[in-house]
Enzyme design. Structure first.
Site, mmCIF file in Angstrom:
data_model
loop_
_atom_site.group_PDB
_atom_site.id
_atom_site.type_symbol
_atom_site.label_atom_id
_atom_site.label_comp_id
_atom_site.label_asym_id
_atom_site.label_seq_id
_atom_site.Cartn_x
_atom_site.Cartn_y
_atom_site.Cartn_z
ATOM 1 N N TYR A 21 2.810 33.161 -26.602
ATOM 2 C CA TYR A 21 1.968 32.037 -26.151
ATOM 3 C C TYR A 21 2.722 30.701 -26.215
ATOM 4 O O TYR A 21 2.926 30.030 -25.195
ATOM 5 C CB TYR A 21 0.712 32.019 -27.033
ATOM 6 C CG TYR A 21 -0.188 30.821 -26.913
ATOM 7 C CD1 TYR A 21 -0.506 30.249 -25.678
ATOM 8 C CD2 TYR A 21 -0.760 30.261 -28.061
ATOM 9 C CE1 TYR A 21 -1.363 29.157 -25.602
ATOM 10 C CE2 TYR A 21 -1.623 29.180 -27.980
ATOM 11 C CZ TYR A 21 -1.914 28.635 -26.757
ATOM 12 O OH TYR A 21 -2.765 27.561 -26.686
ATOM 13 N N LEU A 43 9.083 42.268 -26.961
ATOM 14 C CA LEU A 43 7.882 42.578 -26.168
ATOM 15 C C LEU A 43 6.850 43.380 -26.963
ATOM 16 O O LEU A 43 5.966 43.995 -26.377
ATOM 17 C CB LEU A 43 8.243 43.303 -24.862
ATOM 18 C CG LEU A 43 9.142 42.499 -23.911
ATOM 19 C CD1 LEU A 43 9.453 43.320 -22.649
ATOM 20 C CD2 LEU A 43 8.499 41.171 -23.512
ATOM 21 N N GLY A 46 4.510 40.099 -27.097
ATOM 22 C CA GLY A 46 4.610 39.198 -25.948
ATOM 23 C C GLY A 46 4.412 39.958 -24.649
ATOM 24 O O GLY A 46 4.225 41.174 -24.645
ATOM 25 N N PHE A 82 10.560 31.337 -32.170
ATOM 26 C CA PHE A 82 9.117 31.569 -32.191
ATOM 27 C C PHE A 82 8.750 32.970 -32.666
ATOM 28 O O PHE A 82 7.655 33.176 -33.182
ATOM 29 C CB PHE A 82 8.519 31.424 -30.774
ATOM 30 C CG PHE A 82 8.607 30.056 -30.184
ATOM 31 C CD1 PHE A 82 7.689 29.086 -30.538
ATOM 32 C CD2 PHE A 82 9.594 29.731 -29.262
ATOM 33 C CE1 PHE A 82 7.738 27.816 -29.976
ATOM 34 C CE2 PHE A 82 9.659 28.470 -28.707
ATOM 35 C CZ PHE A 82 8.737 27.511 -29.061
ATOM 36 N N ALA A 83 9.632 33.943 -32.378
ATOM 37 C CA ALA A 83 9.238 35.350 -32.529
ATOM 38 C C ALA A 83 8.695 35.651 -33.926
ATOM 39 O O ALA A 83 9.420 35.534 -34.912
ATOM 40 C CB ALA A 83 10.445 36.251 -32.242
ATOM 41 N N ALA A 84 7.442 36.023 -33.988
ATOM 42 C CA ALA A 84 6.814 36.356 -35.279
ATOM 43 C C ALA A 84 5.448 36.957 -35.023
ATOM 44 O O ALA A 84 4.858 36.754 -33.963
ATOM 45 C CB ALA A 84 6.657 35.104 -36.138
ATOM 46 N N TYR A 150 1.145 36.216 -44.361
ATOM 47 C CA TYR A 150 1.696 35.534 -43.183
ATOM 48 C C TYR A 150 2.319 34.195 -43.598
ATOM 49 O O TYR A 150 3.479 33.901 -43.282
ATOM 50 C CB TYR A 150 0.584 35.331 -42.145
ATOM 51 C CG TYR A 150 0.957 34.326 -41.082
ATOM 52 C CD1 TYR A 150 1.948 34.632 -40.150
ATOM 53 C CD2 TYR A 150 0.350 33.069 -41.029
ATOM 54 C CE1 TYR A 150 2.315 33.697 -39.182
ATOM 55 C CE2 TYR A 150 0.707 32.145 -40.074
ATOM 56 C CZ TYR A 150 1.690 32.455 -39.153
ATOM 57 O OH TYR A 150 2.059 31.531 -38.212
ATOM 58 N N ARG A 229 -11.014 22.117 -37.941
ATOM 59 C CA ARG A 229 -9.589 22.378 -37.707
ATOM 60 C C ARG A 229 -9.003 21.314 -36.788
ATOM 61 O O ARG A 229 -9.727 20.671 -36.021
ATOM 62 C CB ARG A 229 -9.390 23.747 -37.023
ATOM 63 C CG ARG A 229 -9.762 24.943 -37.890
ATOM 64 C CD ARG A 229 -8.745 25.167 -38.994
ATOM 65 N NE ARG A 229 -9.096 26.283 -39.868
ATOM 66 C CZ ARG A 229 -9.921 26.189 -40.921
ATOM 67 N NH1 ARG A 229 -10.479 25.036 -41.238
ATOM 68 N NH2 ARG A 229 -10.173 27.237 -41.664
ATOM 69 N N ASP A 293 -10.486 31.172 -45.393
ATOM 70 C CA ASP A 293 -10.619 30.020 -44.495
ATOM 71 C C ASP A 293 -10.948 28.753 -45.289
ATOM 72 O O ASP A 293 -12.055 28.629 -45.821
ATOM 73 C CB ASP A 293 -11.778 30.261 -43.503
ATOM 74 C CG ASP A 293 -11.310 30.711 -42.140
ATOM 75 O OD1 ASP A 293 -10.097 30.600 -41.852
ATOM 76 O OD2 ASP A 293 -12.154 31.157 -41.352
HETATM 77 N N1 UDP Z 1 -13.504 31.298 -36.052
HETATM 78 C C1 UDP Z 1 -14.796 31.750 -35.838
HETATM 79 N N2 UDP Z 1 -14.987 32.892 -35.107
HETATM 80 C C2 UDP Z 1 -13.944 33.595 -34.569
HETATM 81 C C3 UDP Z 1 -12.627 33.119 -34.765
HETATM 82 C C4 UDP Z 1 -12.447 31.965 -35.522
HETATM 83 O O1 UDP Z 1 -15.759 31.131 -36.295
HETATM 84 O O2 UDP Z 1 -14.200 34.631 -33.943
HETATM 85 C C5 UDP Z 1 -13.285 30.073 -36.840
HETATM 86 C C6 UDP Z 1 -12.411 30.317 -38.068
HETATM 87 O O3 UDP Z 1 -13.192 30.710 -39.149
HETATM 88 C C7 UDP Z 1 -11.777 28.918 -38.242
HETATM 89 C C8 UDP Z 1 -11.685 28.373 -36.813
HETATM 90 O O4 UDP Z 1 -12.592 29.152 -36.035
HETATM 91 O O5 UDP Z 1 -12.651 28.085 -38.960
HETATM 92 C C9 UDP Z 1 -10.296 28.536 -36.212
HETATM 93 O O6 UDP Z 1 -9.865 29.871 -36.397
HETATM 94 P P1 UDP Z 1 -8.623 30.492 -35.625
HETATM 95 O O7 UDP Z 1 -8.564 31.948 -35.984
HETATM 96 O O8 UDP Z 1 -8.706 30.131 -34.180
HETATM 97 O O9 UDP Z 1 -7.382 29.708 -36.213
HETATM 98 P P2 UDP Z 1 -6.899 29.526 -37.751
HETATM 99 O O10 UDP Z 1 -7.571 28.264 -38.234
HETATM 100 O O11 UDP Z 1 -7.267 30.722 -38.501
HETATM 101 O O12 UDP Z 1 -5.434 29.334 -37.606
#
Ligand code: UDP
Length: 330
Positions: A21, A43, A46, A82-84, A150, A229, A293
């Site tokens: 992406y 790939l 990707g 980027f690859a990860a 991660y 976020r 989260d």
């Molecule tokens: N989120 C959600 N439902 C989903 C996916 C994500 O409510 O199906 C929420 C998640 O809990 C976080 C925000 O959206 O608060 C962003 O999550 P995402 O996975 O996009 O990115 P992250 O913050 O984990 O890198």
């Protein structure tokens, strides 16, 4: 300024993960800016169709000899790495896969760079290196405190890069991404993960299909109870890589930068923005919190703005959603 500023011989950049992406979006911007690009991608996650076949070399990062061959055949001034693998949940089930691919893969890449004399790298890092930070907005001085494998796999690479600078003079810029989102405004590249776990594509899918998206938690200590976020448009993120390259080319020191806007949106606000942009209903249900989260993650990116002159120009939430929607309907 150090004495090993590039004498740009080829203006060629080796991009690992260029079929992904952020890698595919950045590759397009590098080409737009007049760089030559060679993409290395195995790939596994990707997409072949995201890369011009003439530029693609299908090589696994762990294949150091294969990387050396590509580097010898295509002399490069720098690498953007980027690859990860990026799925936090998966990293807590199979951490060995993350340490192998992300950490050992990066070590293999750095080894190939040493063997071929490439001494500049821009590395895709992440806000996950901070875990549940004590201070928000988060500055780069916040300590490493990853809460998943991660994030740890990326911390380990950042630390290796520190030692490779001290010992080998290999200079790096680590870009710690917040929430990459949106798509190329000309719809040439966008987000296409399998399975998709990111919020915006999942909300757009709900708008397209009428099947509800699950929002993870509405009892957080935030104004509307949903997580906040810092969404950064992938085009702004791509530009940060070019700024980082330019700084290395001028002989700049190794650095670590947050890449975000400094402004947060709640999950509920993202749903509302999608309703407004698409004119469609977005069915959703609230589910339990997702483990790990933090309620609020917002970047302090003043270091990047002051030192490299970067600033977000496409990261207004409406523009993010508009470009992602255009991509979803391509
Ligand atoms: N989120 C959600 N439902 C989903 C996916 C994500 O409510 O199906 C929420 C998640 O809990 C976080 C925000 O959206 O608060 C962003 O999550 P995402 O996975 O996009 O990115 P992250 O913050 O984990 O890198």
């Amino acid at each position: 300024m150090r004495d090993n500023a590039w004498v740009a011989t080829s203006k060629r950049i080796l991009v690992t993960g260029g079929a992904g992406y952020i890698g595919s979006n950045t590759t397009l911007q590098l080409l737009d800016a007049g760089y030559d690009v060679v993409v290395v991608d195995n790939l596994s996650r990707g997409h072949r169709e995201s890369v011009d076949p003439a530029r693609l070399r299908v090589v696994d990062l762990l294949d150091t000899d294969g990387l050396v061959r590509v580097m010898n055949e295509n002399p490069c001034d720098a690498v953007i790495h980027f690859a990860a693998y990026i799925a936090v949940g998966e990293s807590m089930k199979v951490p060995e896969v993350y340490f192998r691919n992300n950490t050992a893969g990066s070590l293999s890449l750095l080894t190939a760079m040493l063997k071929t004399g490439i001494r500049n790298i821009v590395f895709s890092s992440t806000a996950a290196v901070y875990g549940m930070p004590a201070h928000v907005p988060i500055s780069e001085s916040e300590p490493y405190a990853p809460v998943n494998a991660y994030g740890e796999s990326k911390v380990m690479v950042e630390k290796m890069l520190d030692w490779f600078d001290i010992i080998h003079g290999l200079r790096s810029v680590c870009l710690r991404y917040f929430n990459a989102a949106g798509a190329d405004p000309d719809c040439r590249a966008g987000e296409n993960h399998e399975p998709e776990t990111h919020l915006i594509p999942l909300i757009l899918k709900a708008a397209q299909t009428g099947n509800p998206v699950t929002l993870f938690g509405n009892d957080y200590p935030t104004p509307d109870g949903t997580c906040i976020r810092d969404y950064i448009h992938v085009s702004d993120l791509a530009r940060a890589h070019i700024s980082a390259l330019e700084s290395l080319a001028k002989g700049g020191e190794s650095k670590k930068y947050n890449v975000g806007t400094g402004h947060g949106y709640s999950v509920q606000e993202v749903v509302n923005a999608v309703r407004e942009v698409t004119g469609r209903d977005v069915p959703f249900v609230f589910g339990p919190r997702r483990e790990g989260d933090p309620p609020l993650l917002v970047a302090d990116s003043t270091r990047l703005q002051h030192e490299l002159g970067w600033k977000p120009v496409d990261s207004d939430l409406k523009r993010i959603v508009e470009t992602a929607w255009q991509w979803a309907n391509r």
